[in-house]
Design an enzyme around this catalytic site. Structure first.
Site, PDB file in Angstrom:
ATOM      1  CB  ALA A 221      -2.701   7.233  -3.641  1.00 46.47           C
TER       2      ALA A 221
ATOM      3  CB  SER B 296      -0.947   0.161   1.188  1.00 41.60           C
ATOM      4  OG  SER B 296      -1.894   1.071   1.097  1.00 41.60           O
ATOM      5  CG  ASN B 297      -0.449   4.770  -1.279  1.00 43.96           C
ATOM      6  OD1 ASN B 297      -1.142   5.282  -0.801  1.00 43.96           O
ATOM      7  ND2 ASN B 297      -0.728   3.861  -2.534  1.00 43.96           N
ATOM      8  NE  ARG B 298       4.072   8.722   4.392  1.00 43.89           N
ATOM      9  CZ  ARG B 298       5.162   9.562   4.313  1.00 43.89           C
ATOM     10  NH1 ARG B 298       6.322   9.399   3.689  1.00 43.89           N
ATOM     11  NH2 ARG B 298       4.900  10.974   4.996  1.00 43.89           N
TER      12      ARG B 298
END
Ligand code: CTP
Length: 215
Positions: free
Chosen positions: A88, A21-23
């Protein structure tokens, strides 16, 4: 008008307990959803996993993976006048998802990744679309050049660009808005709530203009 908005990150599973995943916090997308409702429009909010409560009165669709988000967006895009893709989305996913937890070993381990489907690009390729298509571009360098490339390659009407280091996980952002006809607008650092209100005005005006041009 009806706005379809995607928000947050996606989770791409590796095994039953791990994911890529990402932030992304989802704050920008949720702020755009709130501002859209405040302006009197309808909202379809398609959200990845975030720690935020969806605004009341939205058609809320909760998804986890990029494939789920892709399907949900395509199912609802034609019900909307404006599609704002803030999410995102992970660019890669595991080539093989293990059905059981992968055990630790002392040897090196590498994971085979394959690209996910690009949702924005797939909407941009649709010749028959009636909705205004808005993409976001979070960059750490060459902001304008990279965002202009995304506008062209993904065939968007508008790209909202921001510096990923300012916008991620925070309540503020600074935006550069690029339009298909070459026009550009800058909005200097402000709260995501303020920025969202400005964006909603820009998006609804742009869709109005598109519609009057087509008549
Ligand atoms: N996007 C999407 N589907 C993907 C990846 C991105 O719909 N699989 C959308 C995002 O929601 C955003 C825009 O494309 O509106 C740009 O996303 P970004 O992550 O900045 O760009 P990428 O195309 O992934 O390119 P890169 O990561 O190389 O900057």
């Amino acid at each position: 008008m009806t706005f379809l908005i995607t928000a947050g990150p996606t989770h791409e599973p590796i095994d039953p307990v791990r994911y890529i995943s990402n932030r992304s916090s989802g704050k920008m997308g949720y702020a755009v959803a709130e501002a859209t409702l405040d302006a009197g429009h309808d909202v379809i909010l398609i959200s990845g996993p975030v720690n935020l409560s969806p605004p009341r009165n939205t058609k809320f669709i909760s998804v986890s993976t990029s494939d789920e988000m892709f399907e949900a967006v395509h199912r609802h895009a034609d019900e909307s006048d404006v599609c704002v893709l803030c999410a995102a989305v992970a660019d890669y996913k595991a080539a093989h998802v293990s059905p059981v937890k992968i055990k630790k070993r002392s040897a090196e381990f590498s994971l085979e990744l394959i690209p996910t489907r690009d949702i924005l690009h797939s909407l941009g390729r649709r010749q028959d679309r009636k909705f205004l298509l808005v993409g976001f571009a979070a960059e750490t360098d060459h902001l304008e050049a990279n965002a202009t490339k995304k506008l062209r390659e993904k065939n968007c009407d508008i790209v909202v660009a921001n510096d990923a280091r300012i916008g991620m996980e925070t309540d503020e952002n600074e935006l550069l808005i690029l339009f298909r006809d070459g026009e550009r607008k800058k909005i200097s650092r402000a709260s995501k709530t303020f920025l969202a209100r400005e964006l909603v005005k820009i998006f609804s005006n742009s869709q109005q203009k598109r519609l009057t041009k087509k008549m």
